[in-house]
Design an enzyme around this catalytic site. Structure first.
Site, PDB file in Angstrom:
ATOM      1  N   LYS A  67      22.459  26.232  16.493  1.00 26.15           N
ATOM      2  CA  LYS A  67      21.221  26.193  17.289  1.00 26.15           C
ATOM      3  C   LYS A  67      20.274  25.104  16.787  1.00 26.15           C
ATOM      4  O   LYS A  67      19.742  24.310  17.550  1.00 26.15           O
ATOM      5  CB  LYS A  67      20.574  27.588  17.242  1.00 26.15           C
ATOM      6  CG  LYS A  67      19.177  27.733  17.775  1.00 26.15           C
ATOM      7  CD  LYS A  67      18.103  27.608  16.720  1.00 26.15           C
ATOM      8  CE  LYS A  67      18.062  28.646  15.646  1.00 26.15           C
ATOM      9  NZ  LYS A  67      17.526  29.928  16.018  1.00 26.15           N
ATOM     10  N   GLY A 132      37.576  46.691  10.006  1.00 22.10           N
ATOM     11  CA  GLY A 132      37.436  47.874   9.159  1.00 22.10           C
ATOM     12  C   GLY A 132      36.917  49.084   9.912  1.00 22.10           C
ATOM     13  O   GLY A 132      35.960  48.982  10.678  1.00 22.10           O
ATOM     14  N   TYR A 200      14.085  34.923  21.992  1.00 22.03           N
ATOM     15  CA  TYR A 200      14.008  33.607  21.355  1.00 22.03           C
ATOM     16  C   TYR A 200      15.314  32.845  21.545  1.00 22.03           C
ATOM     17  O   TYR A 200      15.319  31.623  21.680  1.00 22.03           O
ATOM     18  CB  TYR A 200      13.599  33.713  19.884  1.00 22.03           C
ATOM     19  CG  TYR A 200      14.630  34.273  18.940  1.00 22.03           C
ATOM     20  CD1 TYR A 200      15.564  33.435  18.332  1.00 22.03           C
ATOM     21  CD2 TYR A 200      14.668  35.631  18.616  1.00 22.03           C
ATOM     22  CE1 TYR A 200      16.515  33.935  17.455  1.00 22.03           C
ATOM     23  CE2 TYR A 200      15.606  36.134  17.750  1.00 22.03           C
ATOM     24  CZ  TYR A 200      16.530  35.282  17.171  1.00 22.03           C
ATOM     25  OH  TYR A 200      17.477  35.773  16.302  1.00 22.03           O
ATOM     26  N   ALA A 202      17.156  32.931  24.266  1.00 22.20           N
ATOM     27  CA  ALA A 202      17.065  32.378  25.625  1.00 22.20           C
ATOM     28  C   ALA A 202      16.219  31.114  25.646  1.00 22.20           C
ATOM     29  O   ALA A 202      16.622  30.085  26.204  1.00 22.20           O
ATOM     30  CB  ALA A 202      16.473  33.421  26.578  1.00 22.20           C
ATOM     31  N   ARG A 226       9.208  39.137  23.577  1.00 18.00           N
ATOM     32  CA  ARG A 226       8.711  40.482  23.262  1.00 18.00           C
ATOM     33  C   ARG A 226       8.723  40.689  21.742  1.00 18.00           C
ATOM     34  O   ARG A 226       9.675  40.338  21.063  1.00 18.00           O
ATOM     35  CB  ARG A 226       9.595  41.533  23.924  1.00 18.00           C
ATOM     36  CG  ARG A 226       9.074  42.967  23.782  1.00 18.00           C
ATOM     37  CD  ARG A 226       9.962  43.947  24.529  1.00 18.00           C
ATOM     38  NE  ARG A 226      10.013  43.686  25.965  1.00 18.00           N
ATOM     39  CZ  ARG A 226       9.065  44.036  26.832  1.00 18.00           C
ATOM     40  NH1 ARG A 226       7.987  44.660  26.407  1.00 18.00           N
ATOM     41  NH2 ARG A 226       9.196  43.767  28.120  1.00 18.00           N
ATOM     42  N   GLY A 292      19.458  40.078  24.867  1.00 16.67           N
ATOM     43  CA  GLY A 292      19.373  40.945  23.695  1.00 16.67           C
ATOM     44  C   GLY A 292      20.728  41.116  23.042  1.00 16.67           C
ATOM     45  O   GLY A 292      21.743  40.619  23.540  1.00 16.67           O
ATOM     46  N   ARG A 293      20.723  41.824  21.922  1.00 12.14           N
ATOM     47  CA  ARG A 293      21.952  42.000  21.148  1.00 12.14           C
ATOM     48  C   ARG A 293      22.101  43.464  20.743  1.00 12.14           C
ATOM     49  O   ARG A 293      21.111  44.169  20.575  1.00 12.14           O
ATOM     50  CB  ARG A 293      21.906  41.114  19.893  1.00 12.14           C
ATOM     51  CG  ARG A 293      21.809  39.624  20.239  1.00 12.14           C
ATOM     52  CD  ARG A 293      21.483  38.761  19.032  1.00 12.14           C
ATOM     53  NE  ARG A 293      22.553  38.780  18.043  1.00 12.14           N
ATOM     54  CZ  ARG A 293      23.660  38.055  18.122  1.00 12.14           C
ATOM     55  NH1 ARG A 293      23.854  37.250  19.157  1.00 12.14           N
ATOM     56  NH2 ARG A 293      24.574  38.114  17.175  1.00 12.14           N
ATOM     57  N   GLU A 341      15.328  41.281  12.006  1.00 15.71           N
ATOM     58  CA  GLU A 341      16.695  40.782  12.204  1.00 15.71           C
ATOM     59  C   GLU A 341      16.747  39.282  11.933  1.00 15.71           C
ATOM     60  O   GLU A 341      16.699  38.468  12.847  1.00 15.71           O
ATOM     61  CB  GLU A 341      17.159  41.081  13.634  1.00 15.71           C
ATOM     62  CG  GLU A 341      17.238  42.568  13.941  1.00 15.71           C
ATOM     63  CD  GLU A 341      17.614  42.842  15.390  1.00 15.71           C
ATOM     64  OE1 GLU A 341      18.172  41.942  16.042  1.00 15.71           O
ATOM     65  OE2 GLU A 341      17.341  43.955  15.864  1.00 15.71           O
ATOM     66  N   HIS A 472      -3.651  14.402   4.323  1.00 18.06           N
ATOM     67  CA  HIS A 472      -3.956  13.659   5.550  1.00 18.06           C
ATOM     68  C   HIS A 472      -3.010  12.483   5.715  1.00 18.06           C
ATOM     69  O   HIS A 472      -2.702  11.816   4.736  1.00 18.06           O
ATOM     70  CB  HIS A 472      -5.403  13.157   5.482  1.00 18.06           C
ATOM     71  CG  HIS A 472      -5.901  12.601   6.767  1.00 18.06           C
ATOM     72  ND1 HIS A 472      -6.100  13.372   7.894  1.00 18.06           N
ATOM     73  CD2 HIS A 472      -6.224  11.329   7.119  1.00 18.06           C
ATOM     74  CE1 HIS A 472      -6.540  12.598   8.876  1.00 18.06           C
ATOM     75  NE2 HIS A 472      -6.614  11.354   8.427  1.00 18.06           N
TER      76      HIS A 472
END
EC number: 1.8.1.9
Length: 499
Positions: A67, A132, A200, A202, A226, A292-293, A341, A472
């Site tokens: 990303k 597992g 985020y 998206a 959100r 979402g995940r 997360e 500066h």
């Protein structure tokens, strides 16, 4: 089988970790340092389109790393445009090569996958590319991709399985849509893209796809980002719209159909309004779902050993020491209930857990004031409370919000994006104007935020910020000169880079 204290020599391993992502690997390497026998089980279930990847989890393979690299590709495109104003003679038709970018990104990811394998081998951690599942107390079944099963036992277990993208559950979503799990290795340019969601993920994907020249539309059910400060979220959305990203608000897809197969093909998306009967249709080459995940906790046999999960979300409640309700089973990372997360959080939690279990440490992971950055075209760095949360926690009358726009010097010559970058701090007036929320919208927001995060941890106050001399001319110096409060309603527009 008895508890771990009764039969310590009867276990195959001291610690078995399910999940080879950032948190699991950090815990594995740390535990191995103390001479413990450690195994990591990692298995990537392919996406509906068949995409899979190597060791390292979401961040390395299909998250933060690719990303940020693609965000950089978009920033370089903007830099090429700006460079003309600085005297560089750049060809008028600068084009982006998707295939070359994907190859470069995937080569880098491949080197990281290999590096993790080597690091585990050097620390004598046993790694198996296998799925597992708990089958009984202290026992786990590992199934490889050929279906071969092995049973292992351990004194303790750590669940670090992470999350995977959610699908809509509508006709055509899994057949024709992609997710972020597919995007970073997509073997063809996605073309005209619809991104569904306001997370985020998206907005970051929308930002870099538009930044490399693609036609991008974002379909939003309700609000942007959100859980983040909504003042900042709306400013991000406005900036993206001004830069050509289209938003369809208060609509959700109800059907995705293929018009034409290909790479990319053509898809028809039918969507319905969230507050009326209105139906709209649109044609796109690619539809990316970023709604979402979901935690990967439902198919690993937790019910067999009695580990409690939140039935609605799949998240695992733990103690402040990452212990589940089953004493020998721990959990870290994105699967935890009511925790942040983020990759660095999982890494910190994993390391500290191993130190507590095997090195006599008592240090716990601090989940408060965790800094983060959203890599949208205008980056957003944040630490501490959003304005909404600060009002909820302290009361509107007990907070003071100082804010200002600023104009990066580098942007003045190309004369772009004045009064778009924005700085805001939220102070608790009942506690010596302690800074409880830090927010910045602008270039290199992550770099700016990291240092201030340390200051917040040390109890930073507005007076201390005011007495700090700025560097500066850099963006971060704006935080040493914030004087206008939101309450005052005074103008915060800037005429030049130095205010």
């Amino acid at each position: 089988m008895n508890g771990p204290e009764d039969l310590p020599e009867s276990y195959d391993y001291d610690l078995i970790i399910i999940g080879g992502g950032s948190g699991g690997l950090a815990a594995a390497k740390e535990a191995a340092q103390y001479g413990k026998k450690v195994m990591v089980l990692d298995f990537v279930t392919p996406t509906p389109l068949g995409t899979r990847w190597g060791l390292g989890g979401t961040c390395v393979n299909v998250g933060c790393i690719p990303k940020k690299l693609m965000h950089q590709a978009a920033l370089l495109g903007q830099a090429l445009q700006d460079s003309r104003n600085y005297g560089w003679k750049v060809e008028e038709t600068v084009k982006h090569d998707w295939d070359r970018m994907i190859e470069a990104v995937q080569n880098h990811i491949g080197s990281l996958n290999w590096g993790y394998r080597v690091a585990l081998r050097e620390k004598k951690v046993v790694y198996e590319n296998a799925y597992g599942q708990f089958i009984g107390p202290h026992r786990i079944k590992a199934t490889n991709n050929k279906g071969k099963e092995k049973i292992y036992s351990a004194e303790r277990f750590l669940i670090a399985t992470g999350e995977r993208p959610r699908y809509l559950g509508i006709p055509g979503d899994k057949e024709y849509c992609i997710s972020s799990d597919d995007l970073f290795s997509l073997p063809y340019c996605p073309g005209k893209t619809l991104i569904v969601g306001a997370s985020y993920v998206a907005l970051e994907c929308a930002g870099f796809l538009a930044g490399i020249g693609l036609d991008v539309t974002v379909m939003v059910r309700s609000i942007l980002l959100r859980g983040f400060d909504q003042d900042m979220a709306n400013k991000i959305g406005e900036h993206m719209e001004e830069h050509g990203i289209k938003f369809i608000r208060q609509f959700v897809p109800i059907k995705v159909e293929q018009i034409e197969a290909g790479t990319p093909g053509r898809l028809r998306v039918v969507a319905q309004s969230t507050n009326s009967e209105e139906i709209i249709e649109g044609e796109y080459n690619t539809v990316l779902l970023a709604i979402g995940r979901d935690a990967c906790t439902r198919k690993i046999g937790l019910e067999t050993v009695g580990v409690k999960i939140n039935e609605k979300t799949g998240k695992i409640p733990v103690t402040d020491e990452e212990q589940t309700n089953v004493p020998y089973i721990y959990a870290i990372g994105d699967i935890l209930e009511d925790k942040v997360e983020l990759t660095p959080v999982a890494i910190q939690a994993g390391r500290l857990l191993a130190q507590r279990l095997y090195a006599g440490s008592t240090v716990k992971c601090d989940y408060e004031n965790v800094p983060t950055t959203v890599f949208t075209p205008l980056e957003y760095g944040a630490c501490g409370l959003s304005e909404e949360k600060a009002v909820e926690k302290f009361g509107e009358e007990n907070i003071e919000v100082y804010h200002s726009y600023f104009w990066p010097l580098e942007w003045t010559i190309p004369s772009r994006d004045n009064n778009k970058c924005y700085a805001k701090i939220i102070c608790n007036t009942k506690d010596n104007e302690r800074v409880v929320g830090f927010h910045v919208l602008g270039p290199n927001a992550g770099e700016v935020t990291q240092g201030f995060a340390a200051a917040l941890k040390c109890g930073l106050t507005k007076k201390q910020l005011d007495s700090t001399i700025g560097i500066h001319p850099v963006c971060a110096e704006v935080f040493t000169t914030l004087s206008v409060t939101k309450r005052s309603g005074a103008s915060i527009l800037q005429a030049g880079c130095u205010g």
